[in-house]
Design an enzyme around this catalytic site. Structure first.
Site, PDB file in Angstrom:
ATOM      1  CB  THR A 238      -1.243  13.441   5.745  1.00 10.87           C
ATOM      2  OG1 THR A 238      -1.545  12.395   4.814  1.00 10.87           O
ATOM      3  CG2 THR A 238       0.228  13.427   6.062  1.00 10.87           C
TER       4      THR A 238
ATOM      5  CE  LYS B   1      -3.944   2.174   0.870  1.00 10.38           C
ATOM      6  NZ  LYS B   1      -3.609   3.003  -0.304  1.00 10.38           N
TER       7      LYS B   1
ATOM      8  CE  LYS C 119       5.194   7.454  -1.713  1.00 13.64           C
ATOM      9  NZ  LYS C 119       4.635   7.697  -0.377  1.00 13.64           N
TER      10      LYS C 119
ATOM     11  CE  LYS D 237       4.899   7.336   5.689  1.00  6.79           C
ATOM     12  NZ  LYS D 237       4.294   8.386   4.881  1.00  6.79           N
TER      13      LYS D 237
ATOM     14  CB  SER E 172      -5.273   4.922   2.734  1.00  8.20           C
ATOM     15  OG  SER E 172      -5.117   6.012   1.871  1.00  8.20           O
TER      16      SER E 172
ATOM     17  CG  ASN F 262      -3.097  16.690   1.443  1.00  6.35           C
ATOM     18  OD1 ASN F 262      -2.764  16.216   2.525  1.00  6.35           O
ATOM     19  ND2 ASN F 262      -4.319  16.569   0.976  1.00  6.35           N
TER      20      ASN F 262
HETATM   21  N1  GLU Z   1       1.187   8.900   0.170  1.00  8.86           N
HETATM   22  C1  GLU Z   1       0.809   8.793   1.539  1.00  8.86           C
HETATM   23  C2  GLU Z   1       1.997   8.393   2.390  1.00  8.86           C
HETATM   24  O1  GLU Z   1       3.124   8.617   2.015  1.00  8.86           O
HETATM   25  C3  GLU Z   1      -0.412   7.930   1.753  1.00  8.86           C
HETATM   26  C4  GLU Z   1      -0.311   6.517   1.296  1.00  8.86           C
HETATM   27  C5  GLU Z   1      -1.658   5.789   1.340  1.00  8.86           C
HETATM   28  O2  GLU Z   1      -2.632   6.402   1.726  1.00  8.86           O
HETATM   29  O3  GLU Z   1      -1.660   4.623   0.994  1.00  8.86           O
HETATM   30  O4  GLU Z   1       1.859   7.935   3.495  1.00  8.86           O
END
Ligand code: GLU
Length: 423
Positions: A199, A79, A115, A103, A357, A230
Protein backbone atom coordinates in the site's frame (compact mmCIF):
# COMPACT_ATOMS: atom_id res chain seq x y z
CA UNK A 1 -33.10 26.61 10.17
CA UNK A 2 -30.10 27.44 8.03
CA UNK A 3 -27.81 26.19 10.77
CA UNK A 4 -29.85 22.97 10.99
CA UNK A 5 -29.52 22.39 7.28
CA UNK A 6 -25.81 23.05 7.37
CA UNK A 7 -25.48 20.56 10.20
CA UNK A 8 -27.49 17.95 8.31
CA UNK A 9 -25.31 18.39 5.23
CA UNK A 10 -22.18 18.05 7.36
CA UNK A 11 -23.54 14.87 8.97
CA UNK A 12 -24.48 13.45 5.59
CA UNK A 13 -21.00 14.14 4.34
CA UNK A 14 -19.53 12.19 7.24
CA UNK A 15 -21.75 9.29 6.18
CA UNK A 16 -19.26 7.52 3.96
CA UNK A 17 -21.83 5.21 2.39
CA UNK A 18 -24.04 8.13 1.35
CA UNK A 19 -21.18 10.18 -0.07
CA UNK A 20 -19.82 7.17 -1.99
CA UNK A 21 -23.28 6.61 -3.45
CA UNK A 22 -23.47 10.28 -4.45
CA UNK A 23 -20.20 10.09 -6.40
CA UNK A 24 -21.09 6.74 -7.98
CA UNK A 25 -24.38 8.19 -9.18
CA UNK A 26 -22.60 11.17 -10.75
CA UNK A 27 -19.92 8.96 -12.30
CA UNK A 28 -22.52 6.63 -13.87
CA UNK A 29 -24.58 9.59 -15.12
CA UNK A 30 -21.49 11.08 -16.76
CA UNK A 31 -20.78 7.73 -18.41
CA UNK A 32 -24.37 7.63 -19.69
CA UNK A 33 -25.62 4.61 -17.73
CA UNK A 34 -29.32 4.35 -16.83
CA UNK A 35 -30.61 4.51 -13.24
CA UNK A 36 -30.82 0.74 -12.73
CA UNK A 37 -27.03 0.48 -12.94
CA UNK A 38 -26.79 2.83 -9.97
CA UNK A 39 -29.49 0.84 -8.23
CA UNK A 40 -27.36 -2.30 -8.54
CA UNK A 41 -24.15 -0.60 -7.44
CA UNK A 42 -25.32 1.52 -4.54
CA UNK A 43 -25.23 -1.42 -2.09
CA UNK A 44 -23.32 -4.73 -1.88
CA UNK A 45 -25.04 -7.67 -3.60
CA UNK A 46 -24.43 -9.74 -0.46
CA UNK A 47 -23.96 -8.82 3.19
CA UNK A 48 -23.47 -11.28 6.02
CA UNK A 49 -23.63 -10.46 9.74
CA UNK A 50 -22.16 -13.02 12.11
CA UNK A 51 -21.87 -13.44 15.88
CA UNK A 52 -18.65 -15.06 17.01
CA UNK A 53 -18.28 -16.60 20.47
CA UNK A 54 -14.72 -16.52 21.83
CA UNK A 55 -13.48 -17.93 25.12
CA UNK A 56 -11.47 -15.15 26.70
CA UNK A 57 -8.36 -15.63 28.85
CA UNK A 58 -10.32 -15.14 32.08
CA UNK A 59 -12.57 -18.09 31.19
CA UNK A 60 -15.60 -16.02 30.19
CA UNK A 61 -17.24 -16.19 26.76
CA UNK A 62 -17.51 -13.00 24.77
CA UNK A 63 -19.66 -12.71 21.65
CA UNK A 64 -18.23 -10.52 18.89
CA UNK A 65 -20.14 -9.13 15.91
CA UNK A 66 -18.58 -9.37 12.46
CA UNK A 67 -19.54 -8.57 8.88
CA UNK A 68 -18.58 -9.57 5.36
CA UNK A 69 -19.85 -7.50 2.44
CA UNK A 70 -19.54 -8.51 -1.21
CA UNK A 71 -20.23 -5.53 -3.37
CA UNK A 72 -20.30 -6.82 -6.94
CA UNK A 73 -19.01 -10.08 -8.38
CA UNK A 74 -19.72 -9.44 -12.06
CA UNK A 75 -16.03 -9.06 -12.96
CA UNK A 76 -14.75 -11.92 -10.81
CA UNK A 77 -14.51 -13.05 -7.18
CA UNK A 78 -14.80 -10.31 -4.59
CA UNK A 79 -11.67 -9.18 -2.78
CA UNK A 80 -10.86 -7.02 0.19
CA UNK A 81 -9.53 -6.80 3.71
CA UNK A 82 -10.92 -7.56 7.15
CA UNK A 83 -10.55 -4.90 9.83
CA UNK A 84 -10.57 -5.41 13.58
CA UNK A 85 -11.68 -2.15 15.16
CA UNK A 86 -14.07 -0.93 17.87
CA UNK A 87 -15.77 1.49 15.42
CA UNK A 88 -16.59 -1.08 12.72
CA UNK A 89 -20.19 -0.75 11.55
CA UNK A 90 -22.38 -2.35 8.92
CA UNK A 91 -22.49 0.91 6.99
CA UNK A 92 -18.72 1.33 7.05
CA UNK A 93 -18.12 -2.23 5.82
CA UNK A 94 -20.61 -1.68 2.99
CA UNK A 95 -18.92 1.55 1.88
CA UNK A 96 -15.49 -0.06 2.13
CA UNK A 97 -16.64 -2.96 -0.07
CA UNK A 98 -17.77 -0.47 -2.72
CA UNK A 99 -14.37 1.23 -2.57
CA UNK A 100 -12.71 -2.14 -3.13
CA UNK A 101 -14.75 -2.60 -6.32
CA UNK A 102 -13.59 0.84 -7.46
CA UNK A 103 -9.95 0.08 -6.64
CA UNK A 104 -10.12 -3.20 -8.57
CA UNK A 105 -11.59 -1.32 -11.54
CA UNK A 106 -9.00 1.46 -11.41
CA UNK A 107 -5.98 -0.87 -11.38
CA UNK A 108 -7.82 -3.29 -13.70
CA UNK A 109 -7.87 -6.48 -11.62
CA UNK A 110 -10.21 -9.41 -12.39
CA UNK A 111 -12.09 -8.85 -9.11
CA UNK A 112 -15.07 -7.17 -7.57
CA UNK A 113 -14.94 -5.55 -4.13
CA UNK A 114 -15.49 -7.12 -0.74
CA UNK A 115 -14.78 -6.12 2.84
CA UNK A 116 -15.06 -7.54 6.32
CA UNK A 117 -14.89 -6.20 9.82
CA UNK A 118 -15.18 -7.30 13.42
CA UNK A 119 -16.17 -5.01 16.27
CA UNK A 120 -13.34 -5.49 18.75
CA UNK A 121 -10.27 -3.75 20.14
CA UNK A 122 -7.25 -5.91 19.29
CA UNK A 123 -5.05 -3.60 21.38
CA UNK A 124 -6.75 -5.02 24.44
CA UNK A 125 -6.78 -8.67 23.39
CA UNK A 126 -4.20 -11.40 23.92
CA UNK A 127 -2.64 -13.38 21.09
CA UNK A 128 -4.71 -16.40 22.06
CA UNK A 129 -7.97 -14.43 22.07
CA UNK A 130 -7.15 -12.92 18.67
CA UNK A 131 -6.50 -16.38 17.26
CA UNK A 132 -9.87 -17.60 18.57
CA UNK A 133 -11.62 -14.60 17.06
CA UNK A 134 -9.88 -14.95 13.67
CA UNK A 135 -10.71 -18.66 13.43
CA UNK A 136 -14.29 -18.10 14.62
CA UNK A 137 -14.82 -15.43 11.97
CA UNK A 138 -13.63 -17.76 9.18
CA UNK A 139 -15.91 -20.55 10.42
CA UNK A 140 -18.83 -18.13 10.48
CA UNK A 141 -18.34 -16.78 6.94
CA UNK A 142 -16.88 -19.95 5.37
CA UNK A 143 -19.89 -20.58 3.14
CA UNK A 144 -19.61 -17.35 1.23
CA UNK A 145 -15.81 -17.02 0.95
CA UNK A 146 -13.17 -19.02 -0.92
CA UNK A 147 -10.37 -18.63 -3.48
CA UNK A 148 -12.83 -18.37 -6.37
CA UNK A 149 -15.61 -16.59 -4.44
CA UNK A 150 -14.31 -13.93 -2.07
CA UNK A 151 -10.70 -13.51 -0.96
CA UNK A 152 -10.01 -11.68 2.34
CA UNK A 153 -6.81 -9.77 3.22
CA UNK A 154 -5.39 -7.52 5.95
CA UNK A 155 -6.83 -4.11 6.77
CA UNK A 156 -6.82 -1.84 9.83
CA UNK A 157 -5.32 -3.70 12.85
CA UNK A 158 -5.04 -7.08 11.09
CA UNK A 159 -1.74 -8.53 9.89
CA UNK A 160 0.01 -11.54 8.35
CA UNK A 161 -0.31 -13.59 11.56
CA UNK A 162 -4.08 -13.14 11.52
CA UNK A 163 -4.13 -14.08 7.81
CA UNK A 164 -2.14 -17.23 8.65
CA UNK A 165 -4.68 -18.33 11.30
CA UNK A 166 -7.54 -17.60 8.93
CA UNK A 167 -5.89 -19.54 6.09
CA UNK A 168 -5.25 -22.48 8.40
CA UNK A 169 -8.86 -22.50 9.60
CA UNK A 170 -10.21 -22.33 6.06
CA UNK A 171 -7.87 -25.11 4.92
CA UNK A 172 -9.20 -27.33 7.73
CA UNK A 173 -12.81 -26.69 6.74
CA UNK A 174 -12.04 -27.17 3.05
CA UNK A 175 -9.83 -30.20 3.74
CA UNK A 176 -7.19 -28.82 1.36
CA UNK A 177 -4.17 -26.67 1.89
CA UNK A 178 -5.64 -23.55 0.38
CA UNK A 179 -3.25 -20.58 0.33
CA UNK A 180 -5.28 -18.73 -2.34
CA UNK A 181 -8.16 -18.30 0.12
CA UNK A 182 -6.55 -15.22 1.66
CA UNK A 183 -3.76 -12.77 0.84
CA UNK A 184 -1.30 -10.87 2.99
CA UNK A 185 0.03 -14.16 4.41
CA UNK A 186 3.54 -14.64 5.81
CA UNK A 187 6.00 -15.48 2.99
CA UNK A 188 6.53 -19.03 4.31
CA UNK A 189 2.81 -19.74 3.88
CA UNK A 190 2.61 -18.52 0.30
CA UNK A 191 2.64 -14.78 0.92
CA UNK A 192 4.10 -12.52 -1.74
CA UNK A 193 7.27 -10.49 -1.51
CA UNK A 194 6.38 -6.84 -1.28
CA UNK A 195 2.82 -7.36 0.05
CA UNK A 196 3.42 -5.88 3.48
CA UNK A 197 4.72 -2.62 2.08
CA UNK A 198 2.53 -2.65 -1.04
CA UNK A 199 0.00 0.00 0.00
CA UNK A 200 2.77 2.41 0.98
CA UNK A 201 4.71 1.55 -2.16
CA UNK A 202 1.69 2.33 -4.34
CA UNK A 203 1.11 5.59 -2.46
CA UNK A 204 4.78 6.53 -2.98
CA UNK A 205 4.40 5.90 -6.72
CA UNK A 206 1.32 8.14 -6.82
CA UNK A 207 3.17 10.84 -4.86
CA UNK A 208 6.02 10.69 -7.38
CA UNK A 209 3.61 11.06 -10.30
CA UNK A 210 1.65 13.87 -8.61
CA UNK A 211 4.88 15.69 -7.70
CA UNK A 212 5.94 15.60 -11.37
CA UNK A 213 2.62 17.21 -12.36
CA UNK A 214 3.20 20.01 -9.84
CA UNK A 215 6.94 20.35 -10.48
CA UNK A 216 7.83 19.47 -6.92
CA UNK A 217 11.17 17.78 -6.38
CA UNK A 218 10.73 14.99 -3.84
CA UNK A 219 14.27 15.59 -2.64
CA UNK A 220 13.80 18.11 0.13
CA UNK A 221 9.99 18.23 -0.24
CA UNK A 222 8.25 18.78 3.12
CA UNK A 223 5.80 15.97 3.81
CA UNK A 224 3.27 15.43 6.58
CA UNK A 225 1.86 11.95 7.19
CA UNK A 226 -1.16 11.38 9.42
CA UNK A 227 -0.97 7.85 10.86
CA UNK A 228 1.94 5.55 11.58
CA UNK A 229 0.30 2.19 10.97
CA UNK A 230 1.12 -0.17 8.11
CA UNK A 231 0.73 2.46 5.37
CA UNK A 232 2.07 5.48 7.27
CA UNK A 233 5.19 3.83 8.66
CA UNK A 234 6.40 2.22 5.41
CA UNK A 235 5.51 5.40 3.56
CA UNK A 236 7.59 7.59 5.86
CA UNK A 237 10.53 5.25 5.30
CA UNK A 238 10.19 5.19 1.49
CA UNK A 239 9.83 8.96 1.23
CA UNK A 240 12.63 9.59 3.71
CA UNK A 241 14.89 7.30 1.64
CA UNK A 242 14.02 9.33 -1.45
CA UNK A 243 15.34 12.45 0.28
CA UNK A 244 12.02 13.99 1.33
CA UNK A 245 11.75 15.72 4.71
CA UNK A 246 9.05 14.12 6.85
CA UNK A 247 8.18 17.09 9.06
CA UNK A 248 5.14 15.60 10.79
CA UNK A 249 3.69 12.22 11.70
CA UNK A 250 0.93 11.16 14.07
CA UNK A 251 -0.76 8.22 15.76
CA UNK A 252 -4.18 7.91 17.39
CA UNK A 253 -3.00 9.85 20.46
CA UNK A 254 -1.16 12.86 19.04
CA UNK A 255 1.39 14.11 16.53
CA UNK A 256 5.06 15.02 16.23
CA UNK A 257 6.39 18.01 14.32
CA UNK A 258 9.89 19.09 13.38
CA UNK A 259 10.26 21.62 10.54
CA UNK A 260 13.82 20.31 9.98
CA UNK A 261 12.57 16.74 9.44
CA UNK A 262 11.90 13.97 11.97
CA UNK A 263 14.32 11.13 12.68
CA UNK A 264 12.25 8.50 10.87
CA UNK A 265 14.56 5.54 11.52
CA UNK A 266 14.40 6.23 15.26
CA UNK A 267 10.59 6.52 15.20
CA UNK A 268 10.22 3.32 13.19
CA UNK A 269 12.40 1.56 15.67
CA UNK A 270 10.31 2.74 18.62
CA UNK A 271 6.76 2.35 17.28
CA UNK A 272 4.65 -0.53 18.59
CA UNK A 273 2.82 -2.96 16.30
CA UNK A 274 -0.26 -0.69 16.25
CA UNK A 275 1.82 2.31 15.16
CA UNK A 276 1.84 4.09 18.52
CA UNK A 277 4.91 6.24 19.09
CA UNK A 278 3.89 9.73 20.26
CA UNK A 279 3.50 8.52 23.87
CA UNK A 280 7.31 8.55 24.08
CA UNK A 281 7.48 12.31 23.57
CA UNK A 282 6.46 15.38 25.54
CA UNK A 283 6.19 18.16 22.96
CA UNK A 284 3.39 16.69 20.89
CA UNK A 285 0.81 18.56 18.84
CA UNK A 286 -2.74 17.45 18.03
CA UNK A 287 -3.85 15.59 14.88
CA UNK A 288 -5.85 18.70 13.96
CA UNK A 289 -2.73 20.88 14.13
CA UNK A 290 -0.76 18.31 12.16
CA UNK A 291 -3.14 18.46 9.18
CA UNK A 292 -2.81 22.23 9.01
CA UNK A 293 1.01 22.34 9.07
CA UNK A 294 2.84 24.25 6.36
CA UNK A 295 4.09 21.55 3.95
CA UNK A 296 4.25 20.56 0.27
CA UNK A 297 2.53 17.18 0.43
CA UNK A 298 -0.03 15.97 2.96
CA UNK A 299 -0.80 12.27 3.27
CA UNK A 300 -3.71 11.25 5.49
CA UNK A 301 -2.91 7.59 6.23
CA UNK A 302 -5.14 6.94 9.24
CA UNK A 303 -8.92 6.95 9.37
CA UNK A 304 -12.03 8.42 7.75
CA UNK A 305 -13.39 11.97 7.78
CA UNK A 306 -10.25 13.82 8.84
CA UNK A 307 -10.43 16.66 6.32
CA UNK A 308 -13.82 18.28 6.39
CA UNK A 309 -15.37 21.62 5.45
CA UNK A 310 -14.14 22.87 8.83
CA UNK A 311 -10.42 22.50 8.18
CA UNK A 312 -10.18 22.24 4.35
CA UNK A 313 -9.58 26.00 4.10
CA UNK A 314 -6.58 25.70 6.44
CA UNK A 315 -4.75 22.94 4.55
CA UNK A 316 -1.46 24.38 3.29
CA UNK A 317 -0.15 21.50 1.17
CA UNK A 318 -0.28 21.78 -2.62
CA UNK A 319 -0.75 18.03 -3.06
CA UNK A 320 -2.94 15.79 -0.92
CA UNK A 321 -2.60 12.04 -1.42
CA UNK A 322 -5.10 9.84 0.40
CA UNK A 323 -3.41 6.70 1.73
CA UNK A 324 -6.30 6.01 4.13
CA UNK A 325 -9.77 5.07 3.00
CA UNK A 326 -12.14 8.05 3.02
CA UNK A 327 -10.10 10.69 4.88
CA UNK A 328 -11.63 13.66 3.00
CA UNK A 329 -15.34 14.49 2.89
CA UNK A 330 -17.10 15.49 -0.33
CA UNK A 331 -17.45 19.13 0.76
CA UNK A 332 -13.76 19.27 1.63
CA UNK A 333 -12.87 17.74 -1.76
CA UNK A 334 -14.67 20.62 -3.45
CA UNK A 335 -12.95 23.26 -1.31
CA UNK A 336 -9.51 21.76 -1.91
CA UNK A 337 -10.10 21.42 -5.66
CA UNK A 338 -11.35 25.02 -5.89
CA UNK A 339 -8.20 26.10 -4.06
CA UNK A 340 -6.11 24.38 -6.75
CA UNK A 341 -4.82 21.62 -4.50
CA UNK A 342 -4.14 18.38 -6.40
CA UNK A 343 -6.06 15.64 -4.60
CA UNK A 344 -5.12 12.04 -5.40
CA UNK A 345 -8.07 9.99 -4.09
CA UNK A 346 -7.96 6.91 -1.86
CA UNK A 347 -9.42 4.52 -4.43
CA UNK A 348 -6.40 5.22 -6.64
CA UNK A 349 -3.62 6.01 -4.16
CA UNK A 350 -4.19 3.04 -1.85
CA UNK A 351 -4.78 0.46 -4.59
CA UNK A 352 -1.20 -0.89 -4.33
CA UNK A 353 -2.24 -3.22 -1.49
CA UNK A 354 -4.93 -5.05 -3.42
CA UNK A 355 -2.71 -5.08 -6.52
CA UNK A 356 0.02 -7.05 -4.76
CA UNK A 357 -2.70 -9.16 -3.13
CA UNK A 358 -3.76 -10.06 -6.66
CA UNK A 359 -0.13 -10.93 -7.47
CA UNK A 360 -0.07 -13.13 -4.35
CA UNK A 361 -3.25 -14.94 -5.43
CA UNK A 362 -1.87 -15.44 -8.95
CA UNK A 363 1.35 -16.89 -7.49
CA UNK A 364 -0.68 -19.20 -5.21
CA UNK A 365 -2.80 -20.37 -8.13
CA UNK A 366 0.19 -21.15 -10.32
CA UNK A 367 2.40 -22.38 -7.48
CA UNK A 368 5.32 -20.37 -8.84
CA UNK A 369 6.74 -17.47 -6.89
CA UNK A 370 8.21 -14.14 -8.01
CA UNK A 371 11.16 -12.18 -6.68
CA UNK A 372 10.77 -8.88 -4.86
CA UNK A 373 12.09 -7.05 -7.94
CA UNK A 374 9.48 -8.67 -10.19
CA UNK A 375 6.69 -7.66 -7.83
CA UNK A 376 8.01 -4.09 -7.57
CA UNK A 377 8.32 -3.73 -11.33
CA UNK A 378 4.83 -5.11 -11.99
CA UNK A 379 3.31 -2.90 -9.27
CA UNK A 380 5.03 0.18 -10.69
CA UNK A 381 3.61 -0.50 -14.16
CA UNK A 382 0.08 -0.94 -12.79
CA UNK A 383 0.15 2.14 -10.54
CA UNK A 384 1.62 4.53 -13.11
CA UNK A 385 -0.86 3.39 -15.74
CA UNK A 386 -3.77 3.82 -13.31
CA UNK A 387 -2.54 7.26 -12.21
CA UNK A 388 -2.20 8.45 -15.82
CA UNK A 389 -5.61 7.11 -16.73
CA UNK A 390 -7.33 8.87 -13.82
CA UNK A 391 -5.30 12.10 -14.26
CA UNK A 392 -6.03 12.27 -18.01
CA UNK A 393 -9.75 11.59 -17.49
CA UNK A 394 -9.85 14.41 -14.93
CA UNK A 395 -8.04 16.82 -17.29
CA UNK A 396 -10.13 15.95 -20.34
CA UNK A 397 -13.45 16.15 -18.53
CA UNK A 398 -12.41 19.04 -16.28
CA UNK A 399 -13.42 17.20 -13.13
CA UNK A 400 -11.57 16.43 -9.91
CA UNK A 401 -9.51 13.26 -9.64
CA UNK A 402 -11.97 11.65 -7.21
CA UNK A 403 -14.83 11.77 -9.68
CA UNK A 404 -12.57 10.68 -12.52
CA UNK A 405 -11.28 7.74 -10.43
CA UNK A 406 -14.88 6.71 -9.78
CA UNK A 407 -15.65 6.92 -13.50
CA UNK A 408 -12.66 4.74 -14.33
CA UNK A 409 -13.51 2.40 -11.41
CA UNK A 410 -17.18 1.72 -12.18
CA UNK A 411 -16.88 1.26 -15.93
CA UNK A 412 -15.62 -2.34 -16.06
CA UNK A 413 -18.07 -3.46 -13.37
CA UNK A 414 -20.98 -1.86 -15.23
CA UNK A 415 -19.93 -3.43 -18.53
CA UNK A 416 -19.45 -6.87 -16.95
CA UNK A 417 -22.87 -6.64 -15.26
CA UNK A 418 -24.40 -5.73 -18.61
CA UNK A 419 -22.74 -8.61 -20.52
CA UNK A 420 -23.98 -11.01 -17.85
CA UNK A 421 -27.50 -9.77 -18.50
CA UNK A 422 -27.98 -8.38 -14.97
CA UNK A 423 -28.89 -4.87 -16.10
N1 GLU B 1 -7.33 -3.75 2.91
C1 GLU B 1 -6.63 -3.31 1.75
C2 GLU B 1 -7.44 -2.26 1.01
O1 GLU B 1 -8.27 -1.60 1.59
C3 GLU B 1 -6.16 -4.45 0.87
C4 GLU B 1 -7.21 -5.35 0.33
C5 GLU B 1 -6.63 -6.59 -0.35
O2 GLU B 1 -5.42 -6.71 -0.38
O3 GLU B 1 -7.42 -7.38 -0.82
O4 GLU B 1 -7.21 -1.98 -0.14
Amino acid sequence: MVADNAENTANEQMDILKSTQTIIRTALEKLGYPDEVFDLMKEPVRMMTVRIPVRMDDGSIKIFTGYRAQHNDAVGPTKGGVRFHPNVSEKEVKALSIWMSLKAGIVDLPYGGGKGGILCDPREMSFRELEGLSRGYVRAISQIVGPTKDIPAPDVFTNSQIMAWMMDEYSRIDEFNNPGFITGKPIVLGGSHGRESATANGVTMCIEEAAKKRNINLKGARIVIQGFGNAGSFLSKFLHDKGAKIIGISDAYGALHDPEGLDIDYLLDRRDSFGTVTNLFENTITNKELLELDCDILVPAAIENQITEENAHNIKASILVEAANGPTTLGATKILTDRGILLVPDVLASAGGVTVSYFEWVQNNQGYYWSEEEVEEKLHKVMVKAFDNVYQTAETRRIDMRLSAYMVGVRKMAEASRFRGWI
